[in-house]
Design a protein around this motif. Sequence first.
Motif, PDB file in Angstrom:
ATOM      1  N   VAL A  77      46.079  35.887  34.931  1.00 30.44           N
ATOM      2  CA  VAL A  77      45.516  37.443  34.358  1.00 30.44           C
ATOM      3  C   VAL A  77      46.247  37.535  33.900  1.00 30.44           C
ATOM      4  O   VAL A  77      47.559  37.708  34.440  1.00 30.44           O
ATOM      5  CB  VAL A  77      44.916  37.859  35.413  1.00 30.44           C
ATOM      6  N   ASP A  78      46.550  38.727  32.725  1.00 27.99           N
ATOM      7  CA  ASP A  78      47.138  39.545  32.449  1.00 27.99           C
ATOM      8  C   ASP A  78      48.447  40.548  33.556  1.00 27.99           C
ATOM      9  O   ASP A  78      47.698  40.538  34.064  1.00 27.99           O
ATOM     10  CB  ASP A  78      46.938  41.026  31.336  1.00 27.99           C
ATOM     11  N   ASP A 227      42.912  44.883  44.038  1.00 32.26           N
ATOM     12  CA  ASP A 227      43.104  45.395  42.972  1.00 32.26           C
ATOM     13  C   ASP A 227      42.176  45.829  42.371  1.00 32.26           C
ATOM     14  O   ASP A 227      41.565  44.780  41.628  1.00 32.26           O
ATOM     15  CB  ASP A 227      44.442  44.169  42.012  1.00 32.26           C
ATOM     16  N   THR A 228      41.647  47.287  41.476  1.00 28.37           N
ATOM     17  CA  THR A 228      40.683  47.221  41.046  1.00 28.37           C
ATOM     18  C   THR A 228      41.203  46.984  39.806  1.00 28.37           C
ATOM     19  O   THR A 228      39.622  46.998  39.034  1.00 28.37           O
ATOM     20  CB  THR A 228      40.393  48.902  40.670  1.00 28.37           C
ATOM     21  N   GLU A 239      31.868  39.989  41.114  1.00 27.10           N
ATOM     22  CA  GLU A 239      30.928  39.441  41.608  1.00 27.10           C
ATOM     23  C   GLU A 239      30.490  38.016  41.774  1.00 27.10           C
ATOM     24  O   GLU A 239      30.174  36.948  42.431  1.00 27.10           O
ATOM     25  CB  GLU A 239      29.887  40.534  42.375  1.00 27.10           C
ATOM     26  N   THR A 240      30.061  37.616  40.279  1.00 30.80           N
ATOM     27  CA  THR A 240      29.501  36.337  39.645  1.00 30.80           C
ATOM     28  C   THR A 240      30.508  35.551  39.759  1.00 30.80           C
ATOM     29  O   THR A 240      29.819  34.437  40.179  1.00 30.80           O
ATOM     30  CB  THR A 240      29.498  37.040  39.021  1.00 30.80           C
ATOM     31  N   TYR A 241      32.207  35.990  39.685  1.00 28.33           N
ATOM     32  CA  TYR A 241      33.408  34.579  40.178  1.00 28.33           C
ATOM     33  C   TYR A 241      33.261  34.398  41.027  1.00 28.33           C
ATOM     34  O   TYR A 241      33.670  33.403  41.316  1.00 28.33           O
ATOM     35  CB  TYR A 241      34.451  35.478  39.173  1.00 28.33           C
ATOM     36  N   LEU A 242      33.121  35.773  42.410  1.00 29.28           N
ATOM     37  CA  LEU A 242      33.575  35.045  44.146  1.00 29.28           C
ATOM     38  C   LEU A 242      32.355  33.929  44.034  1.00 29.28           C
ATOM     39  O   LEU A 242      32.613  32.939  45.053  1.00 29.28           O
ATOM     40  CB  LEU A 242      33.314  36.247  44.458  1.00 29.28           C
ATOM     41  N   ALA A 280      40.801  33.411  44.280  1.00 25.27           N
ATOM     42  CA  ALA A 280      39.808  34.872  44.064  1.00 25.27           C
ATOM     43  C   ALA A 280      41.249  36.192  43.899  1.00 25.27           C
ATOM     44  O   ALA A 280      40.943  36.990  43.518  1.00 25.27           O
ATOM     45  CB  ALA A 280      38.784  35.311  45.241  1.00 25.27           C
ATOM     46  N   ALA A 281      42.305  35.540  44.536  1.00 23.75           N
ATOM     47  CA  ALA A 281      42.959  36.436  44.332  1.00 23.75           C
ATOM     48  C   ALA A 281      44.416  36.503  43.568  1.00 23.75           C
ATOM     49  O   ALA A 281      44.568  37.765  42.950  1.00 23.75           O
ATOM     50  CB  ALA A 281      44.650  35.551  45.485  1.00 23.75           C
ATOM     51  N   PRO A 282      43.943  35.678  42.285  1.00 23.01           N
ATOM     52  CA  PRO A 282      44.782  36.264  40.938  1.00 23.01           C
ATOM     53  C   PRO A 282      43.793  37.496  40.557  1.00 23.01           C
ATOM     54  O   PRO A 282      44.385  38.149  39.182  1.00 23.01           O
ATOM     55  CB  PRO A 282      44.702  34.892  39.709  1.00 23.01           C
ATOM     56  N   VAL A 283      42.542  37.579  40.726  1.00 24.14           N
ATOM     57  CA  VAL A 283      42.249  38.856  39.795  1.00 24.14           C
ATOM     58  C   VAL A 283      41.389  39.674  40.519  1.00 24.14           C
ATOM     59  O   VAL A 283      40.304  40.761  40.713  1.00 24.14           O
ATOM     60  CB  VAL A 283      40.445  37.898  39.708  1.00 24.14           C
TER      61      VAL A 283
END
Length: 369
Positions: A77-78, A227-228, A239-242, A280-283
């Motif tokens: 992610v950025d 991280d919001t 949520e879909t990504y998880l 899931a940590a990078p997002v």
Amino acid sequence: MSTTTTSQTPESEGPGRPGRLIQNEATTEIPVHLLFRDDPDPVSVPLRPTVVGRRQGTGEQPRFRRPAATPRPVPQVDPELGERPARVLPGAAGVLAGACGAAGCVATSWWAGVLPPLAAAALRLPAYAGAGLGPAQWAAYAGAGALGVVGFGGLTRGRAGRAWVLGLFGRYRGTVRRTGLLWVNPLVLRRRVDVRLRHWRSEPMPAADGNGVALRVTVLVVWRVRDTARAVLGIEDHETYLRECVEAALARVPVETPDGTRGPAEAAGDALTRLVSADAAPVGLEVFSVQPVRIEYAPEMAAAMNRRRIAALDAQHRASVLTSVVDSVEDTVTRLTVRGLVDLDDYERKALVKDLTVAFCVGRGEQVP
């Protein structure tokens, strides 16, 4: 007249060189001068690897070196996108600004002479004929109205376990995690995010055990948004990504079968937790646990595996019964012979063993083959 027969040696073979044992052998010869060189610097001599072809007819297959496994790419992610606190004011500031704007509108109406008499009497304002609605009055109305709209329009309520992600013209302006009455710039875009500890029970997902048998697994995921900014702005729907990360992890980790023939369920849960946490940590998502709570065979495999399970249980039961019967027969025959109650030869011993085996099997309700 004598005839002399002279055997000629083929030109392809020397006089002292033996013939090939394997006629279809294919090899590559290395010149001798490459093995013994006086060059002091062997590094400067480029050596090429010699490839020996496989021997035809011997059944030998060519050997291929397995390529090194490349590491799985990690989602990025950025790096500049990260949660930071937004600039907000206490709610009292917004209430004060709104009250000042409302008071300005009332004062302008009294100044223009359009304030109703009842309102003026309630506010205990002196009687004033008014100057009428001119440019100055309209400007005062605009300023007071804008102040009231900004003051009251920026009021919001912060709740525990909820956060606001603020953005202005497509740019991230910070995250509000404070609680109570707050004033936020009314021009910014607000996105509410649930930052509480959450759990999600999935629907039955496809999986497989160590033998490749198709399963349907229901998992329980305990997670929260850490991280919001990355969870809201770094991905379309976290949520879909998880959910898709959990499904991908189930496709890579063998799960314990319902009959418990594989390893413990805790091992599969730990492996699933590690994989999903890494994805899931990078997002900006923090995953605490991914545990299978229900495991069943797929519909197309349920009937066959049920028959296999029943057959295995039946075989295990028969083996245990047979072992018990053999032990009982052995103990009975040994006691009879040791105590001298009977004197049996080999034929009589075999007959007694057969009769006792039949009797014990019938007494246990088993069929004698």
